[in-house]
Design a protein around this motif. Structure first.
Motif, PDB file in Angstrom:
ATOM      1  N   LEU A 293       0.850  -1.184   0.000  1.00  0.00           N
ATOM      2  CA  LEU A 293       0.000   0.000   0.000  1.00  0.00           C
ATOM      3  C   LEU A 293       0.888   1.237   0.000  1.00  0.00           C
ATOM      4  N   ILE A 294       0.520   2.228  -0.782  1.00  0.00           N
ATOM      5  CA  ILE A 294       1.198   3.524  -0.775  1.00  0.00           C
ATOM      6  C   ILE A 294       0.187   4.566  -0.314  1.00  0.00           C
ATOM      7  N   ALA A 295       0.537   5.320   0.729  1.00  0.00           N
ATOM      8  CA  ALA A 295      -0.370   6.318   1.295  1.00  0.00           C
ATOM      9  C   ALA A 295       0.189   7.709   1.067  1.00  0.00           C
ATOM     10  N   PHE A 296      -0.618   8.577   0.474  1.00  0.00           N
ATOM     11  CA  PHE A 296      -0.276   9.977   0.290  1.00  0.00           C
ATOM     12  C   PHE A 296      -1.147  10.783   1.248  1.00  0.00           C
ATOM     13  N   ALA A 297      -0.506  11.512   2.162  1.00  0.00           N
ATOM     14  CA  ALA A 297      -1.247  12.150   3.244  1.00  0.00           C
ATOM     15  C   ALA A 297      -1.057  13.657   3.249  1.00  0.00           C
ATOM     16  N   ARG A 298      -2.107  14.343   3.682  1.00  0.00           N
ATOM     17  CA  ARG A 298      -2.013  15.770   3.963  1.00  0.00           C
ATOM     18  C   ARG A 298      -1.016  15.990   5.100  1.00  0.00           C
ATOM     19  N   HIS A 299      -0.317  17.129   5.061  1.00  0.00           N
ATOM     20  CA  HIS A 299       0.673  17.439   6.092  1.00  0.00           C
ATOM     21  C   HIS A 299       0.289  18.763   6.742  1.00  0.00           C
ATOM     22  N   ALA A 300      -0.246  18.706   7.967  1.00  0.00           N
ATOM     23  CA  ALA A 300      -0.683  19.930   8.638  1.00  0.00           C
ATOM     24  C   ALA A 300      -0.925  19.652  10.102  1.00  0.00           C
ATOM     25  N   GLY A 301      -0.615  20.620  10.941  1.00  0.00           N
ATOM     26  CA  GLY A 301      -0.921  20.519  12.355  1.00  0.00           C
ATOM     27  C   GLY A 301       0.123  19.760  13.143  1.00  0.00           C
ATOM     28  N   PRO A 302       0.092  19.890  14.466  1.00  0.00           N
ATOM     29  CA  PRO A 302       1.076  19.230  15.322  1.00  0.00           C
ATOM     30  C   PRO A 302       0.839  17.726  15.409  1.00  0.00           C
TER      31      PRO A 302
ATOM     32  N   LEU B 132       3.896   2.490   2.403  1.00  0.00           N
ATOM     33  CA  LEU B 132       4.817   3.597   2.210  1.00  0.00           C
ATOM     34  C   LEU B 132       4.048   4.893   2.462  1.00  0.00           C
ATOM     35  N   LEU B 133       4.480   5.659   3.455  1.00  0.00           N
ATOM     36  CA  LEU B 133       3.779   6.879   3.851  1.00  0.00           C
ATOM     37  C   LEU B 133       4.558   8.095   3.354  1.00  0.00           C
ATOM     38  N   LEU B 134       3.931   8.868   2.477  1.00  0.00           N
ATOM     39  CA  LEU B 134       4.538  10.072   1.940  1.00  0.00           C
ATOM     40  C   LEU B 134       3.623  11.263   2.162  1.00  0.00           C
ATOM     41  N   PHE B 135       4.238  12.436   2.305  1.00  0.00           N
ATOM     42  CA  PHE B 135       3.517  13.695   2.460  1.00  0.00           C
ATOM     43  C   PHE B 135       3.872  14.578   1.257  1.00  0.00           C
ATOM     44  N   PRO B 136       3.073  14.519   0.187  1.00  0.00           N
ATOM     45  CA  PRO B 136       3.454  15.197  -1.060  1.00  0.00           C
ATOM     46  C   PRO B 136       3.635  16.708  -0.949  1.00  0.00           C
ATOM     47  N   GLU B 137       3.010  17.333   0.049  1.00  0.00           N
ATOM     48  CA  GLU B 137       3.188  18.782   0.182  1.00  0.00           C
ATOM     49  C   GLU B 137       4.606  19.151   0.602  1.00  0.00           C
ATOM     50  N   GLY B 138       5.298  18.225   1.256  1.00  0.00           N
ATOM     51  CA  GLY B 138       6.689  18.456   1.616  1.00  0.00           C
ATOM     52  C   GLY B 138       6.897  19.221   2.901  1.00  0.00           C
ATOM     53  N   GLN B 139       5.894  19.916   3.396  1.00  0.00           N
ATOM     54  CA  GLN B 139       6.001  20.668   4.632  1.00  0.00           C
ATOM     55  C   GLN B 139       4.609  20.893   5.198  1.00  0.00           C
ATOM     56  N   ASN B 140       4.556  21.181   6.490  1.00  0.00           N
ATOM     57  CA  ASN B 140       3.272  21.438   7.128  1.00  0.00           C
ATOM     58  C   ASN B 140       2.601  22.669   6.529  1.00  0.00           C
ATOM     59  N   PHE B 141       1.301  22.561   6.304  1.00  0.00           N
ATOM     60  CA  PHE B 141       0.533  23.693   5.799  1.00  0.00           C
ATOM     61  C   PHE B 141       0.453  24.806   6.833  1.00  0.00           C
ATOM     62  N   SER B 142       0.563  26.029   6.386  1.00  0.00           N
ATOM     63  CA  SER B 142       0.209  27.206   7.169  1.00  0.00           C
ATOM     64  C   SER B 142      -0.206  28.287   6.184  1.00  0.00           C
ATOM     65  N   LEU B 143      -0.966  29.250   6.650  1.00  0.00           N
ATOM     66  CA  LEU B 143      -1.379  30.341   5.769  1.00  0.00           C
ATOM     67  C   LEU B 143      -0.170  31.130   5.279  1.00  0.00           C
ATOM     68  N   ARG B 144       0.832  31.288   6.135  1.00  0.00           N
ATOM     69  CA  ARG B 144       2.036  32.016   5.717  1.00  0.00           C
ATOM     70  C   ARG B 144       2.753  31.264   4.608  1.00  0.00           C
TER      71      ARG B 144
ATOM     72  N   ARG C  81      -5.123  24.353  11.439  1.00  0.00           N
ATOM     73  CA  ARG C  81      -4.956  25.780  11.708  1.00  0.00           C
ATOM     74  C   ARG C  81      -4.067  26.053  12.926  1.00  0.00           C
ATOM     75  N   LEU C  82      -3.613  25.004  13.590  1.00  0.00           N
ATOM     76  CA  LEU C  82      -2.720  25.183  14.738  1.00  0.00           C
ATOM     77  C   LEU C  82      -1.287  25.150  14.222  1.00  0.00           C
ATOM     78  N   THR C  83      -0.788  26.291  13.793  1.00  0.00           N
ATOM     79  CA  THR C  83       0.498  26.353  13.110  1.00  0.00           C
ATOM     80  C   THR C  83       1.567  27.088  13.899  1.00  0.00           C
ATOM     81  N   THR C  84       1.207  27.716  15.007  1.00  0.00           N
ATOM     82  CA  THR C  84       2.183  28.424  15.833  1.00  0.00           C
ATOM     83  C   THR C  84       2.087  27.900  17.270  1.00  0.00           C
ATOM     84  N   PRO C  85       3.160  28.040  18.048  1.00  0.00           N
ATOM     85  CA  PRO C  85       3.081  27.610  19.452  1.00  0.00           C
ATOM     86  C   PRO C  85       1.935  28.274  20.211  1.00  0.00           C
TER      87      PRO C  85
END
Length: 353
Positions: free
Chosen positions: A129-138, A209-221, A278-282
């Motif tokens: 199985l290959i999993a493509f996942a959203r990358h966001a949040g802590p 295989l777990l991949l995060f195609p966005e490459g980094q956590n989402f944030s509005l910035r 939406r929890l992107t900052t400490p």
């Protein structure tokens, strides 16, 4: 500067970190003790007891990490330099047990709980199985690895940044589990997908295989910065594409294409999650603790390999469509950002099911 820009530690530093980490963990625990006591008293003022919760969770996670490292040492001593037939499987069990302890602590101390939105299809039995996942949040990487390992019964093979080798437990354990550390930009060479391809080719029938195609956590910035960079580079089509996504970043397709071309026989799982994006900052994370009533909501869709295109252009269009679905679903759940980009909420379609 993101993790992709941080190089791995030198070999000597990696060895030193592995020896020093348990001692450092003991020192951190000693330093945290008065913070925990202060947090307990402060809970009379802060009824959510955030300082107490976070400090207790932090100490607990440190010792989960140390315990996994020490179990790696035990396996090394038992092997005595010889390859054990169960070497990889033994480390996989250490990893799953550590994830489970971490998730129990997260639920106990800050109310972090994974909830499925709908039925989860685990793929064809005996097929990888290959999993493509959203990358966001802590904590999304750990939560999804735990979900796939414990609920789907699949052993996660993870693609992660080389900078995470600075954690000696991650370095030792995931290396022995054949995960792939993506080289930093400073030492990446021409093809950063070669390791992804090799990892996909080596998948067993019960692996994911777990991949995060966005490459980094989402944030509005990051969304705004990406749009600005694309606009400055003159990529107007990609700018329009990015503007249509409110809660995700456009997926990078090289790793997606490499993994699917390497294993056309694999089923493919698309993993979306909502509630924490939406929890992107400490400060935002702190304000949301405890997470009671805010589940880490996961929705998955699984496709047979025959349902997925097998050419690069087709794969790219296909994963873009899947990300449209994820973004629409997350936007319906979390809402959209302030319309600073010139788009209004009426320009976004309802989530597809």
């Amino acid at each position: 500067m993101g993790l992709a820009a941080i190089p791995k530690p030198p070999k000597l530093a990696r060895r030193a970190l592995a020896v020093a980490w348990p001692v450092g963990a003991a020192a951190l625990t000693g330093l945290a003790a008065p913070v925990i006591v202060a947090g307990a008293f402060h809970s009379f003022v802060d009824k959510r007891a955030r300082l107490f919760r976070v400090s207790c969770l932090g100490v607990g996670l440190v010792w989960v990490d140390v315990r996994m490292l020490m179990e790696c040492w035990k396996l090394s001593l038992r092997a005595r330099g010889e390859a054990s037939p169960t070497w990889e499987e033994d480390h996989e069990q250490v990893f799953l047990a550590g994830l489970n302890r971490a998730m129990i602590l997260a639920k106990r101390w800050v109310g972090f709980e994974v909830v499925l939105d709908g039925r989860m299809h685990f793929g064809t039995e005996g097929a990888p199985l290959i999993a493509f996942a959203r990358h966001a949040g802590p904590g999304d990487s750990l939560a999804l690895a735990w979900l796939l390992g414990h609920t789907a019964g699949r052993m996660p093979k993870i693609v992660l940044a080389e900078a995470l080798r600075w954690d000696p437990t991650v370095d030792a354990l995931l290396t022995r589990m054949r995960s792939y550390f993506v080289p930093s930009r400073s030492g990446a060479g021409d093809d950063r997908t070669a390791g992804v391809r090799a990892l996909a080719e080596g998948l067993d029938g019960d692996d994911v295989l777990l991949l995060f195609p966005e490459g980094q956590n989402f944030s509005l910035r990051r969304r705004r910065d990406l749009i600005d960079r694309l606009r400055e580079a003159g990529h107007e089509l990609r700018v329009r594409r990015a503007l249509q996504l409110w809660n995700t970043l456009p997926p990078k397709t090289r790793g997606v294409i490499a993994s699917l071309e390497a294993r056309p026989d694999a089923d493919v799982m698309i993993v979306g999650h909502a509630g924490f994006g939406r929890l992107t900052t400490p400060a935002e994370i702190w304000d949301a603790i405890p997470f009671t009533g805010r589940p880490f909501l996961v929705r998955t869709q699984t496709y047979a390999g025959s349902q997925v295109p097998n050419d690069a252009a087709g794969i790219e269009a296909w994963i873009d469509e899947r990300w449209d679905d994820i973004d629409a679903w997350v936007t319906a759940y979390e809402g959209g950002p302030e319309p600073a980009t010139g788009l209004s909420s009426t320009q976004h379609s309802a989530p597809r099911t």
